[in-house]
Structures are given as C-alpha cells and as structure tokens.
Design a protein around this motif. Structure first.
Motif, PDB file in Angstrom:
ATOM      1  N   ALA A  59       0.845  -1.191   0.000  1.00  0.00           N
ATOM      2  CA  ALA A  59       0.000   0.000   0.000  1.00  0.00           C
ATOM      3  C   ALA A  59       0.883   1.245   0.000  1.00  0.00           C
ATOM      4  O   ALA A  59       1.987   1.247   0.556  1.00  0.00           O
ATOM      5  CB  ALA A  59      -0.898  -0.003   1.231  1.00  0.00           C
ATOM      6  N   ILE A  60       0.381   2.285  -0.629  1.00  0.00           N
ATOM      7  CA  ILE A  60       1.169   3.520  -0.739  1.00  0.00           C
ATOM      8  C   ILE A  60       0.298   4.740  -0.452  1.00  0.00           C
ATOM      9  O   ILE A  60      -0.935   4.677  -0.491  1.00  0.00           O
ATOM     10  CB  ILE A  60       1.789   3.678  -2.149  1.00  0.00           C
ATOM     11  N   ARG A  61       0.964   5.836  -0.151  1.00  0.00           N
ATOM     12  CA  ARG A  61       0.377   7.170  -0.134  1.00  0.00           C
ATOM     13  C   ARG A  61       0.985   7.920  -1.320  1.00  0.00           C
ATOM     14  O   ARG A  61       2.200   8.114  -1.386  1.00  0.00           O
ATOM     15  CB  ARG A  61       0.692   7.899   1.167  1.00  0.00           C
ATOM     16  N   ALA A  62       0.149   8.314  -2.252  1.00  0.00           N
ATOM     17  CA  ALA A  62       0.624   8.898  -3.498  1.00  0.00           C
ATOM     18  C   ALA A  62       0.585  10.420  -3.467  1.00  0.00           C
ATOM     19  O   ALA A  62      -0.292  11.024  -2.851  1.00  0.00           O
ATOM     20  CB  ALA A  62      -0.217   8.396  -4.665  1.00  0.00           C
ATOM     21  N   THR A  63       1.529  10.997  -4.165  1.00  0.00           N
ATOM     22  CA  THR A  63       1.546  12.438  -4.413  1.00  0.00           C
ATOM     23  C   THR A  63       1.255  12.676  -5.885  1.00  0.00           C
ATOM     24  O   THR A  63       1.908  12.087  -6.755  1.00  0.00           O
ATOM     25  CB  THR A  63       2.899  13.059  -4.049  1.00  0.00           C
ATOM     26  N   VAL A  64       0.260  13.527  -6.144  1.00  0.00           N
ATOM     27  CA  VAL A  64      -0.150  13.861  -7.506  1.00  0.00           C
ATOM     28  C   VAL A  64      -0.037  15.358  -7.698  1.00  0.00           C
ATOM     29  O   VAL A  64      -0.546  16.134  -6.884  1.00  0.00           O
ATOM     30  CB  VAL A  64      -1.594  13.388  -7.783  1.00  0.00           C
ATOM     31  N   VAL A  65       0.647  15.774  -8.741  1.00  0.00           N
ATOM     32  CA  VAL A  65       0.823  17.193  -9.045  1.00  0.00           C
ATOM     33  C   VAL A  65       0.311  17.458 -10.446  1.00  0.00           C
ATOM     34  O   VAL A  65       0.784  16.863 -11.416  1.00  0.00           O
ATOM     35  CB  VAL A  65       2.308  17.606  -8.929  1.00  0.00           C
ATOM     36  N   ASP A  66      -0.682  18.350 -10.521  1.00  0.00           N
ATOM     37  CA  ASP A  66      -1.271  18.726 -11.813  1.00  0.00           C
ATOM     38  C   ASP A  66      -1.667  17.491 -12.628  1.00  0.00           C
ATOM     39  O   ASP A  66      -1.403  17.383 -13.830  1.00  0.00           O
ATOM     40  CB  ASP A  66      -0.293  19.591 -12.618  1.00  0.00           C
ATOM     41  N   GLY A  67      -2.307  16.546 -11.944  1.00  0.00           N
ATOM     42  CA  GLY A  67      -2.815  15.361 -12.620  1.00  0.00           C
ATOM     43  C   GLY A  67      -1.770  14.325 -12.952  1.00  0.00           C
ATOM     44  O   GLY A  67      -2.058  13.368 -13.688  1.00  0.00           O
ATOM     45  N   ARG A  68      -0.574  14.461 -12.404  1.00  0.00           N
ATOM     46  CA  ARG A  68       0.506  13.517 -12.691  1.00  0.00           C
ATOM     47  C   ARG A  68       0.978  12.869 -11.393  1.00  0.00           C
ATOM     48  O   ARG A  68       1.308  13.554 -10.423  1.00  0.00           O
ATOM     49  CB  ARG A  68       1.674  14.230 -13.379  1.00  0.00           C
ATOM     50  N   PHE A  69       0.993  11.548 -11.369  1.00  0.00           N
ATOM     51  CA  PHE A  69       1.453  10.758 -10.235  1.00  0.00           C
ATOM     52  C   PHE A  69       2.980  10.858 -10.193  1.00  0.00           C
ATOM     53  O   PHE A  69       3.671  10.350 -11.065  1.00  0.00           O
ATOM     54  CB  PHE A  69       0.984   9.314 -10.442  1.00  0.00           C
ATOM     55  N   ILE A  70       3.511  11.501  -9.161  1.00  0.00           N
ATOM     56  CA  ILE A  70       4.958  11.755  -9.160  1.00  0.00           C
ATOM     57  C   ILE A  70       5.723  11.008  -8.078  1.00  0.00           C
ATOM     58  O   ILE A  70       6.941  10.854  -8.187  1.00  0.00           O
ATOM     59  CB  ILE A  70       5.259  13.270  -9.027  1.00  0.00           C
ATOM     60  N   GLU A  71       5.031  10.554  -7.017  1.00  0.00           N
ATOM     61  CA  GLU A  71       5.778   9.903  -5.944  1.00  0.00           C
ATOM     62  C   GLU A  71       4.880   8.931  -5.184  1.00  0.00           C
ATOM     63  O   GLU A  71       3.701   9.193  -4.968  1.00  0.00           O
ATOM     64  CB  GLU A  71       6.335  10.941  -4.968  1.00  0.00           C
ATOM     65  N   ALA A  72       5.475   7.809  -4.779  1.00  0.00           N
ATOM     66  CA  ALA A  72       4.781   6.815  -3.958  1.00  0.00           C
ATOM     67  C   ALA A  72       5.525   6.670  -2.636  1.00  0.00           C
ATOM     68  O   ALA A  72       6.709   6.328  -2.628  1.00  0.00           O
ATOM     69  CB  ALA A  72       4.714   5.469  -4.675  1.00  0.00           C
ATOM     70  N   LYS A  73       4.854   6.970  -1.543  1.00  0.00           N
ATOM     71  CA  LYS A  73       5.426   6.789  -0.219  1.00  0.00           C
ATOM     72  C   LYS A  73       4.747   5.594   0.445  1.00  0.00           C
ATOM     73  O   LYS A  73       3.563   5.340   0.222  1.00  0.00           O
ATOM     74  CB  LYS A  73       5.220   8.034   0.635  1.00  0.00           C
ATOM     75  N   PRO A  74       5.461   4.861   1.284  1.00  0.00           N
ATOM     76  CA  PRO A  74       4.859   3.675   1.906  1.00  0.00           C
ATOM     77  C   PRO A  74       3.669   4.044   2.798  1.00  0.00           C
ATOM     78  O   PRO A  74       3.657   5.090   3.443  1.00  0.00           O
ATOM     79  CB  PRO A  74       6.004   3.095   2.746  1.00  0.00           C
ATOM     80  N   PHE A  75       2.680   3.186   2.807  1.00  0.00           N
ATOM     81  CA  PHE A  75       1.574   3.267   3.757  1.00  0.00           C
ATOM     82  C   PHE A  75       2.166   3.210   5.167  1.00  0.00           C
ATOM     83  O   PHE A  75       3.074   2.419   5.443  1.00  0.00           O
ATOM     84  CB  PHE A  75       0.635   2.096   3.499  1.00  0.00           C
ATOM     85  N   GLU A  76       1.645   4.047   6.045  1.00  0.00           N
ATOM     86  CA  GLU A  76       2.244   4.179   7.376  1.00  0.00           C
ATOM     87  C   GLU A  76       2.220   2.885   8.186  1.00  0.00           C
ATOM     88  O   GLU A  76       2.989   2.729   9.145  1.00  0.00           O
ATOM     89  CB  GLU A  76       1.553   5.294   8.160  1.00  0.00           C
ATOM     90  N   ARG A  77       1.382   1.929   7.821  1.00  0.00           N
ATOM     91  CA  ARG A  77       1.321   0.665   8.565  1.00  0.00           C
ATOM     92  C   ARG A  77       2.241  -0.409   7.987  1.00  0.00           C
ATOM     93  O   ARG A  77       2.296  -1.517   8.515  1.00  0.00           O
ATOM     94  CB  ARG A  77      -0.121   0.161   8.624  1.00  0.00           C
TER      95      ARG A  77
END
Length: 846
Positions: A59-77
């Motif tokens: 699972a990830i927490r995603a960062t999206v900028v101007d409709g573009r998926f730019i980074e995947a960070k791990p789910f905190e659990r």
C-alpha cells in the motif's frame, strides 16, 4: 478447468483456513482504524498528497501534481515497504504506455489473411475505440461460425490488484457470454508441484497457509531452505501485501545469530535470504542445478540405513514406503541411492550428505521448499521427495516441523485474522452465450497452459496429462488481457513460429509488452492507479481491507477493462448480463455489502460503505491466530484424512503407477535431464546452467518498463547476467562487459555482473526482462536487452503435469564485440503508420 479456476479453487481453501484457525494468539489493534493520513489538498495548484491506494508491492500514499502521479510513499502501517514502489509512477507515465487503440498494418489491410510473418515489426495504425471493438467482435463471430470453440483461447494473469478490476474475471465473463472456448489448466509458477502434490498429500499445498512463524521460531531447531528465497520473493504478493512477515525474518536472524536455530540453504547460489541471515551463519549446500533429487534420495538412504527415520509415522500416516524401499536400496535396479552415488551427480560430498541427514533427524526440522526447483524437467520428483523426507523425519503436523511449499508467497506464516474476505467480479455467468456450441470436433476443451504453443504448432497431437489423453485443438485466435506470454512462456523463437499460424491475436494491456507488439489488435487498458477499487490488505494474514483510490485520470485513450468488455458485450446484446446493471462504484458498494453480510456471521462489523470510502479508507481486523500445517491430520488421520485415495500420505501412488508413464512412475525417482550442467547431457557444448528466477526489482515483467528501477540494476543498459568469477575469468569477461548469452535456441545480450554468490557453472538472468529483438518478428533475432526465455526450453516436466521446464536450460557466454544497438523495448512501437488504405470495420449495432 481454466488457469484462473485453479487459482480460485486454491483461494477457496485459503479462505476456509482463515475461517478455521485455532489457538488464539497475539492481540491485534481494534477492528476499525481511524483515518490517520487523509489525502490532503496542499497549498499550490493541483497538488494532492497522501492519496491511499494498494498494489502488488504494498500500500502507498501517493503524491499527484497537476494530474501527474509523481511519488509513492509507503503506507504508514507497512514497516517493511518494498523498494519497488519507487517505480510505480513510471508504470503510469512511462514511455511504454499504450496510448490508443492500435491495429497492425497488414492485419488492417487483409484481416485474418494477413502476412503473419510481419508480427513483431512494430508497424501499427491508430484506430478509434469503436472501430477496434468492432474488429474484436467480428473476429469472435468469424471464429465461432467458421471453426467453433476449439479455435479460440483466452488467457489473463497478474496484471493488478483489486477485487473488482481484475482482467481475468472480466475477460472470462465477456467471452463466456459470446461463446465457448478452449480452457487451460495449471500455471507457470507451480505447474509440476500443484499436480503431483494432490496425488501425494491430497492438496495443492503451494498456495496454502503455512505454520505460523511464532511457532516455527519457538520450536524449530533446524530450518532447511530448499530453493526458497524468502527475502526477495515476499516483496510482491497476489493481494496488497502488508509485509508483516519480514518482522519474523528479523527474529529468525536474531535466533540464528545466537545459535538457537540452525539454517541450511540448499541452493546453487547464495540467496538474498542466505545473505541476510549471514553468510557465515547459514550452512550452504551448493547442490548442482537439477541434481536435487539424487541429494534427496541419498538423505533418505542415510535416514533409513542409520535407523534415523520415524517408523511409527510411516506406518500410521503413510502408505507405500515398502514399494519405494527396493528402489532406494538398489534392490530393483542394482544401484543403491546412497551418498557415494549421489555426490557424483549433485556435487555435494558424501560426508556432508550424511551429516545433513543426521542433523535433520536430530531435532525439530522445518523444510521450507520453494517453487523454482520444480520448474525443471521431472520437477514432480523433487516435490514428491520433499514430502518423503518429511515423512521419514515424522514431524509433519508438529509446530516447527514437517514441510511447506508456500513460505515465500503471500506472507505465508504470518498469523491470520478472522476478518472478512471480499468477493470480486466473477468470470462465471448463468446467462447463455450467443454461440452455445459445445462441439469441439474431437479436440480437447481444456489443455495444460504450458502446452498452448504445442497446440498451435501441432494441432491434433495427442498428449498425456494427469491421467487423461488430451487432443490438442487447432487454435486460430488468442485473446490476452493483463498477461504477457512472451515473458512467461519458454523458447521465444518457438513462440514466434507458433504465432505465425494464428489468424488473429488481440492484446489488452497498459504497456507495450512483446505480446502487444506481436498482436494484431492492441487495446489500451488503464493501470490500477487510474480507477477505484477495494483490496485485501495482507494475504494469508488477512490484516484488513484497503480503499484503492483513483490517483489520476485515465491516460490518453486508455479505458478500464470493465468498460472495454462492457462495450464489447453491447455489440452482441449481453451488456446487461456483463454489468448486472452496475457501474464501477455500484460494484464496489455491492462487494462491500456482501462483505458486511459475511462479517455478521463472523462477529465482524464493517462500517457503511460511504463512511469507509470517504472517511476511514482502511479497516483492520483483530486477533491474529496461530496455525499448524497438517495438525488436524496428525491428531486424527481417521477423522481428518488427506484428500488422497487412501486418506494418507502416498509415498507410492497406485493412481500414478496405473497411468504407466515412463517419466513419472509410482514412487519418486531420479530421471536424467535432457540437458544438465556439471557433466550432464549437453554440458560439453553448453557448460553453464542458466537460472531464470524471480527478479529483485519487478514482478515478472511488470515494472521492467520503469526507468527509475532499471537504474538500480541494468548494466550498460542491459539486463544483468550474473556469473561466477571463475567462469568469467575463463572467458575474459569483466564486470560491466556486454556479453552474448546463447545456445541452439537463441541469443541475447546482457550486462555482466561477476559475483561469488554464484557457484561455478551457474549463471542467472532474472525472468521478466523485456524481449527486444534486433529484427522484430524474425526467429533467431538477437535480443538486445536480455530476455532469458529466448534461451529456455519448451518441454513439459513430464506426462503427469506437462508443466514448464524453464530451469532445464544450458547456455554459453562470451564477451560481445559486435555493434551494440540501442534498446528500444521501452518506447512503444518504432513505426506508427498514420494512414493506410484498408477496409474499415463494418458498423455494428446493438
């Protein structure tokens, strides 16, 4: 039974196990976990952070900028996230994305009468969705009316997680609503083991939950890792992994360091797990490739002759040891299978073999068997002998003893929780198809998946398969959704020969894989990050349920599989039967509501769907519970028999013996391979054994397109080939050199990595490397990137399983001095033709 049906059958057993775990253990967190990191609008134009979703890699927490998926960070659990999540943005926005519906140029001109030798030349024409789906429908009609169901084969695979958006179920339902087709049985992962083990222990075993790690860590004195690399392989699971199993690997490492548990690795290489636990702490049995069975037989011989075996267990829980014994002792063939005999084949000296047998018999021993070893010719014998050894030790059903084949998959051994298991979109339907012919004209309606190229090349040929005679059907059309046979099937040049006999190939995917490049009609599907879904969090652990939120809009003209097949079904008046009147969110709500009903019967309460989706996004189940594999059978074999004819472990199987196969007889045996290194057949010409095991930085061929991940492992722009220093020196090869890896079946370029992790005579190229021929569509072309399936052999393991023999592969390696062309596999078709004279698809009305 189709490939997906086999998986679902195993999945049902997995669900039953989750519902029947005993011996309550650790206390888990509360059932409903507050949303702790909501997707938040960040100051600035079009920036969103913390969007929750899942994947095969976690699972990830995603960062999206101007409709573009730019980074995947791990789910905190997720305390042990996979490094591979760094490649997920490339999966959405990389240069290998399929942007539009495309049709191969010559097929567009001549349809099913096209020049099929042009497949793979990367010349496509962009068409509209309506036109592409009209072509799809018209070809289904033509095949059914001209040939009938024996000419059509469909296949799907691992494409993405999610309970609703699974390409396998959607493809199966859509095709079933139109007409019947050829089904497949087995799979490429565990093809030999999943056929032999039900005959021996009454269960497929390979996909089952294993004894809980806390019990193994408490009770085992010796752990034998036989061809199993836990650390590498647990990064990706079928559902979204929680990676909790890595906590137990840390505990195992501590116990090994303190001398409380002894770990033995039986493998030609020092694996990632071996390296993690400590090279100086793990005993390495460097068995010669494909020579595991002689080693196993010698261990069994030592256990018997030194009276180290458990006679009581063999007499009360097994049948057939007496029939096996004459072979083991050499009474039936004049050759005792002792340690002196084995060392000449397996490369392990006799004293080490005997010492290993004594250690395994000297205390509680857990045998952890992987899947790679059974992917060789006669792979059934190795799996059978694992069970025989465990039976002779007599510890099956005890905590920390016995055997298991599923430890490196789906977080096996992590205590499971009695939570909810969501349903999904089923491929089955009760609605009659438009074309309901069941006349396969004497051909078989189901074939082994690993023999489908045989069917294309040799229609009408009769083969044996698990006690049945199969007449291979004359396939004329194949439809692939979310799968890539060019990277899971063996001997690519043979695949290309077969492909030329097909009239139409349709591929539905989101990346320009080789399967798409060799297709006639290519339909662009969304990735899982362009749609909404639900997924289990944790596999065997059943830790919870996670919302898979859409991160970005569908890219270019990509559509999700549900919309693709709904639109296809509309063309033959089956749209309602396909959708059941629901859209995407309607299906998610239904799946959730069915889960809520299931939970009530288990005392588990789920919130309303809208509360979960809009506020919580994740629920966690409580009370992990302990489990011991085969415990019930051991405690009462009469009331809890195995699924074998005798209800007991079958060291001798009369069922198999009655099949009268010369390559798989009534008890386990050593059979020489068609080619084998270290003095075996073919080794004088091709001296190196090639391993093509699971990769470190991708899931099969998924994420090979990720430039971010390739930077971590590619060598001189090529897939790495790992080679022992002794073998490299003899060939004048140094680290970083581009080399040619070749045999009579093909040739590839790769980047050399010289490493002492590999035994002399052993080389490795990870499976899933993308095929990149220097002359697209031609047999014998040089693969510029390094796909090992150019080199692997396409033969069945035996007449019993007819599974893949990918690890029966010998090669030679030399430093490459020719012209090095650029790799073009990751940039889509080289030539996209803008205009072409052709007859457009006929207008189709609902």
């Amino acid at each position: 039974m189709k490939n997906n049906d086999l998986f679902q059958a195993s999945r049902r057993r997995f669900l039953l196990q989750l519902g029947g775990l005993t011996v309550a253990g650790m206390l888990g967190p509360s059932l409903l976990t507050p949303r702790s990191a909501n997707a938040a609008e960040v100051q600035g134009a079009g920036v969103k952070e913390g969007i929750l979703t899942g994947s095969h890699w976690g699972a990830i927490r995603a960062t999206v900028v101007d409709g573009r998926f730019i980074e995947a960070k791990p789910f905190e659990r997720d305390k042990y996230p996979s490094k591979m999540i760094a490649g997920l943005p490339d999966h959405v926005h990389g240069g290998a994305r399929i942007r539009y519906p495309m049709v191969r140029v010559d097929w567009l001109r001549k349809r099913h009468q096209s020049d099929t030798t042009q497949r793979g030349d990367n010349r496509f024409v962009r068409v509209s969705w309506d036109e592409a789906l009209d072509f799809f429908y018209q070809e289904l009609e033509r095949i059914q009316k001209t040939y009938g169901p024996s000419a059509l084969l469909t296949a799907s695979g691992w494409q993405s997680t999610g309970m609703f958006h699974n390409a396998s179920g959607m493809l199966a339902r859509a095709i079933a609503l139109h007409g019947n087709s050829v089904g497949t049985g087995g799979d490429y992962s565990t093809g030999a083991a999943q056929v032999i083990l039900p005959r021996v222990v009454g269960s497929m075993e390979v996909y089952e939950q294993q004894t809980s790690w806390p019990l193994v860590l408490k009770n085992s004195k010796t752990i034998v890792l036989w061809g199993s690399d836990l650390i590498k392989n647990q990064q990706a699971n079928w559902w979204c992994p929680d990676h909790d199993v890595y906590e137990y690997y840390e505990q195992l490492k501590d116990k090994v360091a303190r001398g409380e548990i002894s770990v033995i690795s039986v493998d030609p290489v020092i694996t990632s797990t071996h390296d993690y636990l400590g090279r100086d702490k793990v005993k390495h049995i460097a068995v010669n490739p494909q020579a595991d069975v002689p080693l196993q037989l010698a261990l069994a011989h030592t256990l018997y002759t030194e009276k180290l075996y458990d006679k009581h267990f063999l007499e009360n829980y097994c049948v057939g040891f007496e029939q096996f014994l004459p072979y083991l002792l050499g009474e039936s063939d004049g050759q005792p299978k002792d340690a002196r005999w084995a060392e000449k084949i397996c490369g392990v000296d006799a004293d080490t073999i005997r010492e290993l047998a004594r250690q395994m018999a000297g205390g509680r021993t857990q045998i952890i068997a992987g899947w790679c070893v059974q992917r060789m010719q006669h792979g059934e014998q190795w799996a059978w002998m694992i069970v025989v050894l465990a039976s002779m030790l007599g510890q099956i059903g005890l905590p920390g003893g016995g055997f298991g084949f599923g430890w490196h998959y789906n977080g096996a051994g992590t205590p499971g929780r009695k939570g909810v298991i969501l349903s999904g979109f089923s491929g089955s339907t009760t609605v009659a198809p438009v074309h309901n012919s069941t006349d396969f004209k004497g051909y078989s309606s189901t074939i082994p998946i690993a023999r489908f190229i045989d069917a294309i090349l040799e229609p009408g040929k009769k083969i044996n398969w698990n006690g049945k005679t199969v007449t291979l059907p004359p396939l004329k059309m194949c439809v692939f959704a979310g799968t890539n046979p060019f990277h899971r099937h063996q001997q690519i040049n043979r695949i290309i020969e077969g492909w030329r006999k097909l009239e139409t190939v349709i591929a539905i995917d989101n990346q320009w894989t080789s399967t798409c490049r060799f297709a006639d009609i290519v339909l662009p599907a969304t990735t899982q990050f362009e749609r909404n879904d639900l997924d289990q969090y944790g596999n065997h652990s059943n830790r919870g349920i996670i919302a898979m939120k859409q991160l970005v809009q569908p890219q270019f003209e990509a559509r999700n599989d549900f919309d693709i097949f709904r639109d296809l079904c509309r063309r033959f008046n089956r749209e309602e039967a396909f959708t059941e009147g629901l859209d995407e969110m309607g299906w998610l709500k239904r799946i959730w509501q069915e889960g809520s009903q299931q939970g009530k019967g288990r005392g588990v309460h789920l919130p309303a769907f809208d509360v979960f989706w809009n506020q919580q996004e994740y629920v966690e189940f409580e009370h992990p519970q302990m489990f011991v594999r085969h415990q019930a059978f051991r405690e009462d074999p009469d009331l809890e028999p195995l699924g074998t004819p005798s209800g007991l472990i079958e060291i001798f199987s009369k069922t198999i013996a009655d099949m009268q196969y010369d390559d798989c007889q009534g008890h386990p045996m050593w059979f020489e391979k068609i080619e084998r290194s270290h003095g075996g057949p073919g080794s004088q010409r091709w001296p190196l054994h090639l391993q093509s095991v699971h990769p470190d930085f991708r899931l099969h061929s998924q994420l090979c397109e990720s430039e971010a991940l390739r930077k971590h492992y590619a060598v001189s722009g090529k897939e790495p080939v790992f080679i022992n220093p002794q073998d490299a020196s003899a060939r004048g090869i140094r680290n970083g050199d581009i080399v040619r890896v070749f045999n009579a079946r093909g040739q590839v370029l790769a980047g050399a990595v010289v490493s002492d992790l590999y035994s002399p005579g052993v080389a490795r190229i990870h499976e899933g490397a993308w095929y990149d021929p220097d002359n697209g569509g031609e047999t014998g072309a040089l693969c510029k990137y390094g796909n090992p399936n150019v080199l692997t052999i396409d033969i069945g393991t035996s007449q019993l399983a007819q599974a893949t023999s990918a690890h029966t592969t010998l090669v030679e390696i030399e430093k490459y001095t020719g012209k090095v062309d650029n790799v073009t596999a990751f940039s889509g078709p080289i030539k996209m033709v803008a205009q072409c004279e052709y007859v457009p698809a006929q207008k189709v009305t609902s």
